[in-house]
Scaffold this motif. Structure first.
Motif, mmCIF file in Angstrom:
data_model
loop_
_atom_site.group_PDB
_atom_site.id
_atom_site.type_symbol
_atom_site.label_atom_id
_atom_site.label_comp_id
_atom_site.label_asym_id
_atom_site.label_seq_id
_atom_site.Cartn_x
_atom_site.Cartn_y
_atom_site.Cartn_z
ATOM 1 N N ASP A 119 -15.101 8.889 3.856
ATOM 2 C CA ASP A 119 -15.156 7.586 4.527
ATOM 3 C C ASP A 119 -16.028 6.587 3.771
ATOM 4 O O ASP A 119 -15.761 5.384 3.788
ATOM 5 N N ASP A 123 -12.210 2.644 2.200
ATOM 6 C CA ASP A 123 -12.251 1.861 3.437
ATOM 7 C C ASP A 123 -11.159 2.380 4.376
ATOM 8 O O ASP A 123 -10.277 3.140 3.963
ATOM 9 N N PRO A 124 -11.201 2.017 5.658
ATOM 10 C CA PRO A 124 -10.239 2.545 6.628
ATOM 11 C C PRO A 124 -8.773 2.330 6.235
ATOM 12 O O PRO A 124 -7.934 3.209 6.463
ATOM 13 N N GLY A 125 -8.452 1.193 5.649
ATOM 14 C CA GLY A 125 -7.080 0.960 5.204
ATOM 15 C C GLY A 125 -6.678 1.921 4.094
ATOM 16 O O GLY A 125 -5.546 2.412 4.067
ATOM 17 N N GLU A 126 -7.597 2.193 3.172
ATOM 18 C CA GLU A 126 -7.308 3.140 2.094
ATOM 19 C C GLU A 126 -7.142 4.560 2.636
ATOM 20 O O GLU A 126 -6.290 5.315 2.157
ATOM 21 N N ALA A 128 -5.986 5.341 5.606
ATOM 22 C CA ALA A 128 -4.656 5.376 6.234
ATOM 23 C C ALA A 128 -3.554 5.441 5.177
ATOM 24 O O ALA A 128 -2.595 6.210 5.315
ATOM 25 N N THR A 129 -3.682 4.647 4.115
ATOM 26 C CA THR A 129 -2.683 4.644 3.040
ATOM 27 C C THR A 129 -2.641 5.988 2.330
ATOM 28 O O THR A 129 -1.562 6.537 2.072
ATOM 29 N N THR A 131 -3.636 8.894 3.497
ATOM 30 C CA THR A 131 -3.113 9.903 4.431
ATOM 31 C C THR A 131 -1.589 9.875 4.449
ATOM 32 O O THR A 131 -0.936 10.923 4.347
#
Length: 152
Positions: A119, A123-126, A128-129, A131
């Motif tokens: 983490d 970043d959170p978008g990365e 999600a991408t 994953t």
């Protein structure tokens, strides 16, 4: 650019190796067992019914022979209990013991620490991408997105 031009396989291997090494170090220090054994305990503890060794291997996406020694050691150390399956005496099912449950609880914090490293790097978008990309890659190699082996 292609995966080959980016040396993507090498990068995946290196990242996975370093993450696994760090997780093993932290988890072993916290609970006395390496990640591979904790993974077996986790599968047994989350199964809807006591799983067989074959079920555990299938869930982990590895050969049953690779799980045999680990299960034997976890039974011998008191982390798992192995009993005959009702209705089929040829099959043994596995259950988590109290010690196995304690061990799993001790492994939670180090796994959270390893996830915190991820983490901090992404970043959170990365996250999600990555994953979604790893799920597609896993499926491309014939396994379910959760990493378990195909059923059929």
């Amino acid at each position: 650019m292609t995966a080959r031009e980016h040396r993507l396989y090498h990068r995946l291997q290196l990242a996975a190796h370093l993450a696994r090494k760090e997780a093993d170090r932290r988890v072993t220090a916290a609970c006395g067992l390496p990640v591979a054994k904790v993974a077996v305990l986790t599968v047994v503890s989350t199964a809807p019914a006591p799983p067989s060794q074959r079920d555990v291997a299938r869930e982990l996406g590895i050969n049953e022979s690779a799980v045999t020694d680990t299960v034997r050691r976890l039974v011998a150390s008191g982390h798992l209990r192995s009993t005959r399956a009702p209705g089929d005496a040829r099959v043994k099912v596995l259950e988590l013991t109290e010690l196995g449950g304690v061990t799993l609880r001790r492994a939670e914090a180090p796994f959270a620490e390893v996830n915190a490293v991820i983490d901090a790097a992404l970043d959170p978008g990365e996250v999600a991408t990555l994953t979604a990309a790893l799920d597609r890659l896993t499926a491309g190699f014939g396994a379910a997105p959760d990493g378990s082996a195909p059923t059929g």
